[in-house]
Design a protein around this motif. Structure first.
Motif, mmCIF file in Angstrom:
data_model
loop_
_atom_site.group_PDB
_atom_site.id
_atom_site.type_symbol
_atom_site.label_atom_id
_atom_site.label_comp_id
_atom_site.label_asym_id
_atom_site.label_seq_id
_atom_site.Cartn_x
_atom_site.Cartn_y
_atom_site.Cartn_z
ATOM 1 N N TYR A 261 -17.156 27.874 14.013
ATOM 2 C CA TYR A 261 -16.127 27.317 13.146
ATOM 3 C C TYR A 261 -16.756 26.493 12.034
ATOM 4 O O TYR A 261 -17.823 25.891 12.201
ATOM 5 C CB TYR A 261 -15.155 26.454 13.947
ATOM 6 C CG TYR A 261 -14.248 27.266 14.836
ATOM 7 C CD1 TYR A 261 -13.046 27.771 14.363
ATOM 8 C CD2 TYR A 261 -14.606 27.558 16.146
ATOM 9 C CE1 TYR A 261 -12.212 28.543 15.159
ATOM 10 C CE2 TYR A 261 -13.792 28.327 16.962
ATOM 11 C CZ TYR A 261 -12.586 28.816 16.461
ATOM 12 O OH TYR A 261 -11.791 29.587 17.254
ATOM 13 N N ASP A 262 -16.071 26.462 10.895
ATOM 14 C CA ASP A 262 -16.425 25.520 9.846
ATOM 15 C C ASP A 262 -15.957 24.138 10.300
ATOM 16 O O ASP A 262 -14.892 24.007 10.894
ATOM 17 C CB ASP A 262 -15.717 25.918 8.544
ATOM 18 C CG ASP A 262 -16.263 25.212 7.313
ATOM 19 O OD1 ASP A 262 -16.662 24.037 7.438
ATOM 20 O OD2 ASP A 262 -16.274 25.819 6.238
ATOM 21 N N GLU A 263 -16.750 23.116 10.016
ATOM 22 C CA GLU A 263 -16.332 21.755 10.360
ATOM 23 C C GLU A 263 -15.086 21.332 9.581
ATOM 24 O O GLU A 263 -14.361 20.420 9.967
ATOM 25 C CB GLU A 263 -17.453 20.762 10.053
ATOM 26 C CG GLU A 263 -17.808 20.726 8.574
ATOM 27 C CD GLU A 263 -18.732 19.583 8.207
ATOM 28 O OE1 GLU A 263 -18.644 18.515 8.831
ATOM 29 O OE2 GLU A 263 -19.537 19.771 7.275
ATOM 30 N N VAL A 264 -14.845 22.010 8.450
ATOM 31 C CA VAL A 264 -13.695 21.707 7.601
ATOM 32 C C VAL A 264 -12.466 22.406 8.165
ATOM 33 O O VAL A 264 -12.553 23.464 8.790
ATOM 34 C CB VAL A 264 -13.948 22.166 6.153
ATOM 35 C CG1 VAL A 264 -12.736 21.915 5.265
ATOM 36 C CG2 VAL A 264 -15.171 21.441 5.591
ATOM 37 N N GLY A 265 -11.298 21.814 7.940
ATOM 38 C CA GLY A 265 -10.056 22.437 8.381
ATOM 39 C C GLY A 265 -8.906 21.958 7.521
ATOM 40 O O GLY A 265 -9.098 21.384 6.450
ATOM 41 N N LYS A 266 -7.704 22.213 7.984
ATOM 42 C CA LYS A 266 -6.492 21.770 7.316
ATOM 43 C C LYS A 266 -5.605 21.028 8.314
ATOM 44 O O LYS A 266 -5.676 21.266 9.521
ATOM 45 C CB LYS A 266 -5.737 22.965 6.722
ATOM 46 C CG LYS A 266 -6.457 23.637 5.538
ATOM 47 C CD LYS A 266 -6.529 22.722 4.340
ATOM 48 C CE LYS A 266 -7.171 23.372 3.132
ATOM 49 N NZ LYS A 266 -6.338 24.400 2.496
ATOM 50 N N CYS A 267 -4.751 20.160 7.776
ATOM 51 C CA CYS A 267 -3.962 19.273 8.632
ATOM 52 C C CYS A 267 -2.474 19.605 8.626
ATOM 53 O O CYS A 267 -1.918 20.034 7.606
ATOM 54 C CB CYS A 267 -4.144 17.819 8.202
ATOM 55 S SG CYS A 267 -5.750 17.130 8.626
ATOM 56 N N PHE A 268 -1.849 19.365 9.764
ATOM 57 C CA PHE A 268 -0.395 19.351 9.895
ATOM 58 C C PHE A 268 0.034 17.903 10.075
ATOM 59 O O PHE A 268 -0.470 17.190 10.942
ATOM 60 C CB PHE A 268 0.055 20.195 11.086
ATOM 61 C CG PHE A 268 0.168 21.654 10.786
ATOM 62 C CD1 PHE A 268 1.409 22.253 10.574
ATOM 63 C CD2 PHE A 268 -0.968 22.441 10.679
ATOM 64 C CE1 PHE A 268 1.511 23.598 10.282
ATOM 65 C CE2 PHE A 268 -0.875 23.795 10.389
ATOM 66 C CZ PHE A 268 0.363 24.377 10.184
ATOM 67 N N TYR A 269 0.981 17.471 9.247
ATOM 68 C CA TYR A 269 1.451 16.087 9.216
ATOM 69 C C TYR A 269 2.696 15.927 10.073
ATOM 70 O O TYR A 269 3.672 16.656 9.911
ATOM 71 C CB TYR A 269 1.720 15.676 7.768
ATOM 72 C CG TYR A 269 2.592 14.467 7.570
ATOM 73 C CD1 TYR A 269 2.382 13.293 8.298
ATOM 74 C CD2 TYR A 269 3.625 14.480 6.632
ATOM 75 C CE1 TYR A 269 3.196 12.179 8.097
ATOM 76 C CE2 TYR A 269 4.431 13.379 6.423
ATOM 77 C CZ TYR A 269 4.218 12.235 7.168
ATOM 78 O OH TYR A 269 5.019 11.137 6.978
ATOM 79 N N ASN A 270 2.658 14.965 10.984
ATOM 80 C CA ASN A 270 3.783 14.612 11.840
ATOM 81 C C ASN A 270 4.652 13.600 11.093
ATOM 82 O O ASN A 270 4.276 12.437 10.935
ATOM 83 C CB ASN A 270 3.262 14.020 13.145
ATOM 84 C CG ASN A 270 4.367 13.646 14.111
ATOM 85 O OD1 ASN A 270 5.551 13.736 13.802
ATOM 86 N ND2 ASN A 270 3.981 13.207 15.304
ATOM 87 N N THR A 271 5.820 14.034 10.641
ATOM 88 C CA THR A 271 6.644 13.187 9.770
ATOM 89 C C THR A 271 7.333 12.039 10.505
ATOM 90 O O THR A 271 8.043 11.254 9.880
ATOM 91 C CB THR A 271 7.710 14.043 9.051
ATOM 92 O OG1 THR A 271 8.581 14.640 10.024
ATOM 93 C CG2 THR A 271 7.065 15.128 8.205
ATOM 94 N N ARG A 272 7.119 11.914 11.821
ATOM 95 C CA ARG A 272 7.590 10.724 12.526
ATOM 96 C C ARG A 272 6.824 9.485 12.059
ATOM 97 O O ARG A 272 7.311 8.372 12.197
ATOM 98 C CB ARG A 272 7.412 10.896 14.039
ATOM 99 C CG ARG A 272 8.206 12.030 14.667
ATOM 100 C CD ARG A 272 7.779 12.204 16.123
ATOM 101 N NE ARG A 272 8.489 13.287 16.796
ATOM 102 C CZ ARG A 272 8.098 14.557 16.776
ATOM 103 N NH1 ARG A 272 7.021 14.894 16.099
ATOM 104 N NH2 ARG A 272 8.785 15.482 17.416
ATOM 105 N N PHE A 273 5.615 9.701 11.555
ATOM 106 C CA PHE A 273 4.769 8.604 11.093
ATOM 107 C C PHE A 273 4.949 8.394 9.592
ATOM 108 O O PHE A 273 5.237 9.330 8.847
ATOM 109 C CB PHE A 273 3.300 8.905 11.387
ATOM 110 C CG PHE A 273 2.914 8.763 12.832
ATOM 111 C CD1 PHE A 273 2.255 7.630 13.279
ATOM 112 C CD2 PHE A 273 3.213 9.764 13.742
ATOM 113 C CE1 PHE A 273 1.894 7.497 14.620
ATOM 114 C CE2 PHE A 273 2.857 9.641 15.074
ATOM 115 C CZ PHE A 273 2.197 8.496 15.516
ATOM 116 N N ASN A 274 4.743 7.157 9.157
ATOM 117 C CA ASN A 274 4.734 6.858 7.736
ATOM 118 C C ASN A 274 3.434 7.343 7.121
ATOM 119 O O ASN A 274 2.478 7.701 7.819
ATOM 120 C CB ASN A 274 4.904 5.354 7.504
ATOM 121 C CG ASN A 274 6.277 4.867 7.919
ATOM 122 O OD1 ASN A 274 7.274 5.552 7.722
ATOM 123 N ND2 ASN A 274 6.334 3.681 8.511
ATOM 124 N N VAL A 275 3.365 7.310 5.806
ATOM 125 C CA VAL A 275 2.160 7.758 5.109
ATOM 126 C C VAL A 275 2.079 7.049 3.764
ATOM 127 O O VAL A 275 3.095 6.817 3.108
ATOM 128 C CB VAL A 275 2.181 9.289 4.916
ATOM 129 C CG1 VAL A 275 3.384 9.746 4.128
ATOM 130 C CG2 VAL A 275 0.904 9.768 4.249
#
Length: 323
Positions: free
Chosen positions: A200-214
């Motif tokens: 695997y590449d060490e790089v990836g993409k994220c899924f954001y849990n909208t229960r949390f603020n940002v």
């Protein structure tokens, strides 16, 4: 005396940016481990409010002249559990409207015109601001990236294990040309390209849990699609990876060689698609177009030595969906 040396890979990952294994590396490693213990403790306390929302999982993407690939990308992700797509058109002049019209009519796609240069982060921030109240999870992908649940058959079934995590990082499995100079762009990307990096590449993409603020204005969110920092009670928290380990500064802990999910990154497609389309178009984030470099192309291509068919369990469904 500890001598510096470049570390290009470990047991599970190939590093996009080789690490210097010396004294500074060791200091960063131990500091990061201490920080990870702190963030894990905070996550034990975190209990964000779960509100009913219209969608479970949505994808956000910005695209330019990707019409030949949009339909496969949408149909595939519908199969693996995506409910809706927020697509940001970045000055396309191909037939993308014709391709997307059925999905817009079915209310599967929301299309936003976004005529700004190098506007990837700006588009993602716009999506978070406008649509976070509509979905439990927002994933940030490009049109050449396909989420492949391995242990599960649905992205949401996987993400339900992370309801008290601000974001989850999925790793890239990078695919090259599979030896193709040319190909019919109407054929399936997911079927034509099988040869990938052995790790695997060490790089990836994220899924954001909208229960949390940002806080999208935070310097930590410069590349939020790769490293997404959520916020709980004023404390910024980095993503966990697909093994529920804190992902910070590239010191990602892997608990098993059996990854439960991955992102197939069809980085080049065929040789002529890469140099005829991708290299000419450039990047929606970086101002410098590094794709035109032959050495950059071969740096990725020469690592493609192993067949990866994890996505093939979905191919029949995909073909039937696309008639």
């Amino acid at each position: 005396m500890i001598k510096n040396r470049k570390v290009t890979e470990n047991k599970y990952f190939i590093f996009d940016n080789p690490k210097q294994n010396g004294l500074i590396y060791l200091i960063k490693f131990f500091i990061t481990k201490i920080e990870c213990f702190f963030y894990k403790f905070i996550l034990l306390l975190a209990n964000p409010v779960d509100k009913q929302k219209k969608y479970d999982v949505v994808l956000c993407a910005i695209f330019k002249n990707e019409a030949p690939y949009l339909r496969e990308w949408i149909e595939y992700h519908l199969i693996v559990g995506v409910d809706h797509f927020y697509l940001y058109n970045n000055d396309s002049d191909d037939n993308y409207k014709e391709v997307l019209k059925p999905y817009i009519d079915e209310e599967k796609v929301t299309l936003i015109d976004f005529p700004y240069k190098h506007a990837q982060m700006k588009a993602y921030c716009d999506c978070i601001e406008k649509f976070r109240k509509s979905a439990k999870w927002i994933g940030f992908l490009d049109i050449d990236e396909f989420v492949v649940p391995i242990k599960y058959n649905s992205i949401y079934d996987f993400l339900e294990n992370f309801n008290n995590r601000p974001s989850v990082k999925l790793y890239w499995k990078v695919f090259g040309t599979s030896g193709l100079i040319n190909r019919d762009v109407h054929d399936l990307v997911t079927e034509d390209f099988k040869i990938a990096w052995p790790k695997y590449d060490e790089v990836g993409k994220c899924f954001y849990n909208t229960r949390f603020n940002v806080n999208v204005k935070s310097p930590k969110m410069k590349t939020l699609h790769h490293i997404f920092w959520g916020n709980w009670n004023g404390i910024d928290i980095p993503p966990v990876n697909c093994f529920d380990s804190i992902s910070l500064r590239g010191f990602d802990h892997v608990k098993s060689s059996e990854f439960p999910i991955q992102i197939n990154h069809y980085f080049t497609k065929s040789y002529n698609e890469y140099f005829g389309v991708k290299a000419k178009k450039g990047d929606v984030f970086y101002k410098k177009n590094h794709y035109i470099s032959k050495s950059f192309f071969y740096r990725h291509e020469m690592l493609c030595t192993k067949e990866d068919n994890n996505i093939f369990k979905y191919i029949i469904k995909l073909k039937l969906a696309m008639h």
